[in-house]
Scaffold this active site. Structure first.
Site, mmCIF file in Angstrom:
data_model
loop_
_atom_site.group_PDB
_atom_site.id
_atom_site.type_symbol
_atom_site.label_atom_id
_atom_site.label_comp_id
_atom_site.label_asym_id
_atom_site.label_seq_id
_atom_site.Cartn_x
_atom_site.Cartn_y
_atom_site.Cartn_z
ATOM 1 N N ASP A 257 0.373 -7.546 1.513
ATOM 2 C CA ASP A 257 0.691 -6.117 1.599
ATOM 3 C C ASP A 257 2.200 -5.889 1.689
ATOM 4 O O ASP A 257 2.681 -5.153 2.551
ATOM 5 C CB ASP A 257 -0.016 -5.459 2.784
ATOM 6 C CG ASP A 257 0.032 -3.930 2.714
ATOM 7 O OD1 ASP A 257 0.370 -3.405 1.634
ATOM 8 O OD2 ASP A 257 -0.241 -3.275 3.735
ATOM 9 N N HIS B 278 0.822 -1.216 0.000
ATOM 10 C CA HIS B 278 0.000 0.000 0.000
ATOM 11 C C HIS B 278 0.854 1.262 0.000
ATOM 12 O O HIS B 278 0.340 2.360 -0.223
ATOM 13 C CB HIS B 278 -1.004 -0.009 1.159
ATOM 14 C CG HIS B 278 -0.449 0.327 2.508
ATOM 15 N ND1 HIS B 278 -0.163 -0.622 3.459
ATOM 16 C CD2 HIS B 278 -0.137 1.515 3.079
ATOM 17 C CE1 HIS B 278 0.291 -0.038 4.549
ATOM 18 N NE2 HIS B 278 0.321 1.261 4.344
ATOM 19 N N SER C 173 4.378 3.090 7.830
ATOM 20 C CA SER C 173 4.079 1.864 7.087
ATOM 21 C C SER C 173 5.280 1.440 6.248
ATOM 22 O O SER C 173 5.876 2.253 5.544
ATOM 23 C CB SER C 173 2.877 2.080 6.168
ATOM 24 O OG SER C 173 1.704 2.242 6.908
#
Length: 673
Positions: free
Chosen positions: A108, A78, A199
């Site tokens: 992911d 992402h 992230s």
């Protein structure tokens, strides 16, 4: 006020202290942990996503970690999975471009490779981080979350492991590109503070080993993809750019209360290998390819899914289980699992983004074949949305002018053939599928029809702006309330008015003896309409008053300068903006020299390459690269040359208000459609 400033800076200092130390005070980093800290990279991403009939561009930042000396960087899908351009900043401030080797939406994760041969960076040894064993992680273990929050420089926060098998609540809670990430991932839950932008950064143990890749943060709870899974996926992305998985069409859930062992089959996809093997909803699976399996709680399901997906396609798998208490054996031949969704593509001449069907998306659409092109999004007001009936997201294009359309490349090629050499829209008959119906519509694709410019009728020009002498203004100026006329509010430079020494504040009552019938605000056009009755080069007499003294002034009218709407314009399709030539009014209103060159940016498409590079409506474009621009024709020649050269970036020099600045625009020259 002083106290407010003190409070603000105290809070700011506390925030940055948290970035460095986390919520747990009085800790110091070991040398091993510090080593990982130097392997963090800040990732600046330019990505594209289909929306509104266009591929919308966006900038974002995230984190990553260097895992090999040859420049492999692991991060989240992402963060970088849809990237068209990647720039990584290392711990020492060096910036390197990177390439996306592959991405996996189901876990992911994404893998990048730094371009070490650029900028001489290959001579500098990289700081790398090593993987630990996430299976050995226990609740209560100390951990450190590292990354680049909010696009800032590197940070580290401290916490403890709170859960070693964290799952999302509900099967639809975390979907990425149509994939349910929770199908395969059980996160390591921890309370090290996770900020936006963290992230893709590593979760590290006290020995400086990567035990997870941070993915989610909800309040004080963070979730990291376990390192064993991340390491396995990274190896596959490095070797082949994707993760090969098989698919059998099983849907499973934990056992219900009256069952003691195995995994409960909750459903079987129609036409799937599992259905062909004879497995039914309600069956219990106890062994899959000689491995015993069981699921008594939801946390057990991802482990079973990992086992099923890991088997090679087209190789028979033996499955043991129970049906109504009786032993059963099934033989399943898995098929290759495609991604949930294919990548979107933009078709500008249709005002669409489109994509192909995959096995999963065709099943979701309850179609028994993958042929046809799915409409992903439409541009409101574009050709497809304007058709009757219009094309809408979810429609499936089957034919264009009788030619079958099985794949996006078929539609792109058909469009090229139909519009090649055309200067106006081409109507085409489109057969499309909506639900169970097949409909026909006519879409006019291709270039917009050129507007027929009216033959220029040159108008006479005095070169002033005026305001009506209203009754209230007459009284304020000491004039009779019955006064008719206009007040000169501005005299344009190098105009007939300036040459005749007409001045601001002059009051004008007559033109060649004819009264200017203006005394209401709505009479603002009267003076201009009277001037339009004259021919260019006509000499007129203006009668009025200056400082209480009457005057008669002779003025020879010139040709009116071209207004903006009559000047040449150009739409730049690659960078997605429109511009026009500089008008006399632009030069006056912007207080520019009357000989100033440049082009006015009239429109910038949101989320286009121009907007992404910082271009704004109203900017004055002065130079492209080192080339001055003063005409649309000249600009078009420069752009055609740059398109041929396909430069990585193009530098625009612009004026914005009183400021000038350089903008670096970085297009994708390979866009189709």
């Amino acid at each position: 006020m002083a106290f407010t400033r003190f409070l603000f800076f105290t809070l700011l200092a506390h925030t940055f202290n948290l970035l460095l130390t986390g919520e747990h005070s009085n800790f110091s980093l070991t040398d091993e942990v510090r080593g990982v800290y130097q392997a963090i990279v800040r990732i600046e991403v330019v990505s594209e996503k289909g929306s509104g009939g266009r591929m919308m561009k966006a900038r974002s930042t995230g984190s990553g970690v260097i895992i090999s000396k040859d420049g492999l960087v692991l991060t989240n899908h992402h963060v970088a999975g849809k990237a068209s351009r990647l720039t990584c900043r290392l711990h020492n401030g060096d910036e390197l471009m990177a390439d996306l080797l592959g991405a996996d939406a189901m876990t992911d994760l994404a893998l990048l490779r730094l371009r070490l041969n650029e900028n001489g960076s290959d001579s500098k040894p990289l700081k790398i981080a090593e993987f630990g064993n996430s299976q050995k992680v226990k609740v209560g273990d100390t951990c450190f979350a590292m990354g680049s929050p909010a696009g800032l420089s590197q940070s580290v926060t401290k916490g403890i492991i709170s859960n070693v098998a964290l799952i999302s609540a509900g099967s639809q809670s975390f979907r990425l590109d149509g994939e349910n990430v929770g199908e395969l991932v059980r996160w390591l839950g921890h309370d090290a503070v996770i900020y936006p932008g963290n992230s893709g950064g590593p979760l590290v143990d006290r020995f400086g080993k990567i035990i997870g890749i941070n993915e989610v943060g909800i309040g004080s709870l963070g979730g990291a993809i376990p390192s064993n899974l991340a390491k396995s996926v990274a190896k596959k992305l490095e070797s082949q750019g994707y993760v090969s998985r098989s698919w059998v069409g099983l849907e499973c859930q934990p056992l219900i209360k009256n069952k003691t062992s195995g995994i409960l089959v909750s459903g079987v996809i129609s036409g799937s290998p599992a259905e062909k093997a004879g497995i039914m909803a309600g069956d219990l699976i106890t062994q899959y390819d000689q491995k015993k399996v069981s699921a008594t709680i939801p946390e057990d399901i991802p482990i079973f899914n990992q086992l099923v997906y890991s088997k090679p396609a087209n190789k028979e798998v033996k499955v043991l289980g129970l049906r109504d208490g009786l032993k059963k054996e099934w033989k399943i031949t898995p098929t290759h699992r495609e991604p949930a969704y294919a990548k979107e593509k933009e078709l500008k001449s249709w005002g669409l983004t489109i994509r192909n069907f995959t096995l999963m998306s065709s099943l979701e659409a309850q179609r028994n074949k993958k042929t046809g092109v799915q409409v992903h999004s439409t541009n409101r007001g574009g050709p497809s949305a304007s058709a009757k009936p219009s094309l809408v997201p979810g429609d499936v294009i089957l034919e264009v002018n009788g030619t079958p359309i099985d794949h996006t490349k078929d539609l792109i090629e058909a469009t090229r053939k139909l519009t090649r050499g055309k200067r106006e829209p081409v109507p085409v008959i489109v057969r499309f599928e909506r639900n169970l119906a097949q409909l026909l519509t006519v879409v006019k694709i291709g270039p917009e029809a050129e507007e027929n410019q009216p033959v220029q009728a040159w108008k006479p020009w005095l070169g002033v702006s005026t305001q009506v002498i209203t009754r209230d203004l007459s009284s304020a100026l000491g004039l009779p309330r019955t006064t008719r006329g206009v007040r000169v509010a501005q005299v344009f430079p190098e105009s007939p008015a300036e040459q005749s020494e007409l001045q601001c504040d002059d009051l004008l009552f007559r033109i060649d003896g004819q009264v200017i019938q203006s005394y209401r605000v709505e009479d603002a056009e009267v003076f201009g309409n009277m001037l339009k009755q004259y021919k260019i080069n006509s000499t007129i007499t203006l009668s009025g008053q200056r400082n209480g003294e009457a005057f008669d002034l002779q003025v020879t009218l010139n040709k009116r300068p071209e207004p903006p709407n009559e000047l040449p314009k150009y739409e730049e399709e690659t960078f997605e903006f429109a511009l026009r030539e500089l008008s006399f009014g632009d030069r006056v209103n912007r207080r520019l020299d009357l000989n100033q060159s440049g082009l006015v940016i009239e429109n910038v498409e949101p989320a286009g390459w121009g907007a992404l590079g910082g271009l704004r409506q109203g900017d004055l474009l002065l130079r492209v690269e080192k080339n001055s621009v003063d005409s649309v024709d000249g600009f078009e020649k420069i752009m055609n040359r740059l398109i041929t050269q396909r430069k990585k970036s193009v530098v625009f020099f612009i004026r914005r208000g009183i400021h000038t600045l350089f903008l670096e625009l970085e297009p994708d020259w390979d866009q189709e459609g």
